[in-house]
Design a protein around this motif. Structure first.
Motif, PDB file in Angstrom:
ATOM      1  N   TYR A  66       0.850  -1.188   0.000  1.00  0.00           N
ATOM      2  CA  TYR A  66       0.000   0.000   0.000  1.00  0.00           C
ATOM      3  C   TYR A  66       0.883   1.234   0.000  1.00  0.00           C
ATOM      4  CZ  TYR A  66      -2.826   3.863   1.609  1.00  0.00           C
ATOM      5  OH  TYR A  66      -3.428   5.096   1.705  1.00  0.00           O
ATOM      6  N   ASP A  69      -2.087   7.237  -1.394  1.00  0.00           N
ATOM      7  CA  ASP A  69      -2.732   7.627  -2.645  1.00  0.00           C
ATOM      8  C   ASP A  69      -2.461   9.077  -3.020  1.00  0.00           C
ATOM      9  OD1 ASP A  69      -3.765   5.105  -2.896  1.00  0.00           O
ATOM     10  OD2 ASP A  69      -5.764   5.621  -2.138  1.00  0.00           O
ATOM     11  N   ARG A  96      -5.600  14.255   5.399  1.00  0.00           N
ATOM     12  CA  ARG A  96      -5.467  13.094   4.505  1.00  0.00           C
ATOM     13  C   ARG A  96      -4.015  12.630   4.453  1.00  0.00           C
ATOM     14  NH1 ARG A  96      -7.953  10.276   0.676  1.00  0.00           N
ATOM     15  NH2 ARG A  96      -9.877  11.436   1.006  1.00  0.00           N
ATOM     16  N   GLU A 100      -3.090   8.794   5.498  1.00  0.00           N
ATOM     17  CA  GLU A 100      -2.540   7.840   4.530  1.00  0.00           C
ATOM     18  C   GLU A 100      -1.116   7.432   4.893  1.00  0.00           C
ATOM     19  OE1 GLU A 100      -3.069   9.155   0.526  1.00  0.00           O
ATOM     20  OE2 GLU A 100      -5.258   9.157   0.671  1.00  0.00           O
ATOM     21  N   GLN A 103      -1.528   4.955   7.764  1.00  0.00           N
ATOM     22  CA  GLN A 103      -1.980   3.644   7.291  1.00  0.00           C
ATOM     23  C   GLN A 103      -0.842   2.876   6.633  1.00  0.00           C
ATOM     24  OE1 GLN A 103      -5.298   3.773   4.580  1.00  0.00           O
ATOM     25  NE2 GLN A 103      -5.101   1.613   4.024  1.00  0.00           N
ATOM     26  N   GLY A 196     -10.867  -5.649  -1.578  1.00  0.00           N
ATOM     27  CA  GLY A 196     -11.701  -4.462  -1.558  1.00  0.00           C
ATOM     28  C   GLY A 196     -12.720  -4.500  -2.673  1.00  0.00           C
ATOM     29  N   ARG A 198     -15.367  -1.697  -5.119  1.00  0.00           N
ATOM     30  CA  ARG A 198     -15.760  -0.332  -5.461  1.00  0.00           C
ATOM     31  C   ARG A 198     -16.847  -0.380  -6.524  1.00  0.00           C
ATOM     32  NH1 ARG A 198     -12.987   4.810  -5.995  1.00  0.00           N
ATOM     33  NH2 ARG A 198     -14.607   6.308  -6.566  1.00  0.00           N
ATOM     34  N   ASP A 222      -9.925   3.786  -3.488  1.00  0.00           N
ATOM     35  CA  ASP A 222     -10.498   4.547  -2.386  1.00  0.00           C
ATOM     36  C   ASP A 222     -11.030   5.899  -2.856  1.00  0.00           C
ATOM     37  OD1 ASP A 222      -9.844   2.510  -0.656  1.00  0.00           O
ATOM     38  OD2 ASP A 222      -7.907   3.375  -0.098  1.00  0.00           O
ATOM     39  N   GLU A 223     -12.133   6.324  -2.262  1.00  0.00           N
ATOM     40  CA  GLU A 223     -12.642   7.671  -2.468  1.00  0.00           C
ATOM     41  C   GLU A 223     -11.608   8.669  -1.919  1.00  0.00           C
ATOM     42  OE1 GLU A 223     -15.423   8.309  -3.973  1.00  0.00           O
ATOM     43  OE2 GLU A 223     -16.714   6.562  -3.765  1.00  0.00           O
TER      44      GLU A 223
END
Length: 322
Positions: A66, A69, A96, A100, A103, A196, A198, A222-223
């Motif tokens: 990951y 983003d 944000r 991120e 995470q 995931g 979407r 992800d949004e």
């Protein structure tokens, strides 16, 4: 593990070329020897720059499954400028950035982060500027000198796939992106190192070819970002290869220069890209392409703002089917 996208009857797909995305993919490639097979000439060429760049901040967050983003937002248009993409990174809301980075780093290190990683999470404003500045330096030193060549491969991939879309429909495009991508209407499944789902509505799905993504495929789900799939572009096997001489018989038939151009058209290519590939002036390439087109050996199509040249079946036969 897989990510699924559910498409609707109103879902559209569009292609994009992202200088920033290629930069981040190139940085990830540096830490993954399994991705470097096609890029050894590039790695040798950028070795002096790598010795001078401090990639430590980026490598803390870009070497894992990951990645944050906000460092690689899907472009709004088909071909954004790198300056606009970096400006978007620098405008990312601080909350944000912190979320991120946290995470990404906690996923890899657990609850207790090493001090350098903890500093990124604790000071997101400073981290955002540092990471954006490092990406800009990577673009300037590692990607920009080769961008015309890279962009031509990416545009050639898009030209090919939009042709498939026109001839055979969306299902033919989606099933040919990558072995890890499967289409079972209306669900698109991508095997990656995460799970995931979407829902993809009218906003659409972004398909983004990459020269540095091989042999893997990447997703963004992800949004608020548009759902995006990064896949290896066609033609990367010859990306760094020096020009080879055409078959002698073909050169006797067409003349050396025309034979060189016809043999080099392994993928849809612009006049400028073909000239760069063959080491010839644009005017010379344009003149000879006209003759090859009149002879039925080359076809020319407009894709967006660009003209793309491809070999016809007869032209491919004459080059030995390569």
């Amino acid at each position: 593990m897989a990510v699924t996208f559910r498409l609707t009857t109103t879902t559209t797909c569009r292609w994009a070329i992202s200088p920033l995305r290629e930069t981040t993919s190139a940085v990830r490639l540096l830490t993954h020897p399994d991705r470097q097979g096609y890029h050894q000439p590039w790695l040798r060429a950028v070795a002096p720059a790598l010795d001078e760049l401090d990639l430590t901040p980026l490598l803390q967050v870009m070497r894992f499954t990951y990645n944050p983003d906000f460092l690689m937002p899907p472009p709004d248009g088909p071909g954004p400028a790198i300056a606009d993409e970096l400006a978007l990174v620098r405008r990312t809301p601080v909350a944000r950035v912190r979320a991120e980075l946290s995470q990404c780093l906690h996923t890899q290190h657990g609850r207790r982060l090493p001090p350098p990683a903890q500093a990124l999470v604790d000071h997101p404003l400073r981290a955002r500027a540092l990471l954006a500045d490092t990406l800009e330096a990577c673009w300037e030193r590692l990607i920009a000198p080769w961008w015309p060549r890279l962009r031509d491969v990416l545009a050639g991939d898009i030209a090919y796939r939009t042709g498939v879309l026109a001839d055979s429909g969306l299902a033919a495009v989606l099933t040919d992106l990558h072995p890890s991508v499967a289409w079972d209407d209306p669900v698109l499944t991508v095997e990656v190192g995460a799970d995931g789902h979407r829902e993809v509505g009218e906003a659409g799905l972004v398909l983004m070819p990459s020269t540095f993504e091989w042999p893997h495929v990447g997703v963004m789900m992800d949004e608020p970002w548009l759902p995006t799939i990064d896949y290896p572009a066609r033609g990367i096997a010859a990306l760094w290869a020096p020009r080879s001489d055409p078959p002698a018989a073909l050169a006797r038939l067409l003349g050396h220069t025309r034979a060189v151009l016809l043999a080099a058209l392994t993928e849809p290519t612009s006049t400028t890209g073909l000239a760069r590939r063959c080491g010839l002036p644009n005017s010379t390439v344009s003149e000879h392409l006209t003759v090859l087109r009149d002879a039925g050996l080359v076809a020319t199509h407009r894709v967006g703002r660009w003209l793309r040249h491809t070999r016809t079946p007869l032209g491919t036969q004459l080059t030995g089917g390569s």
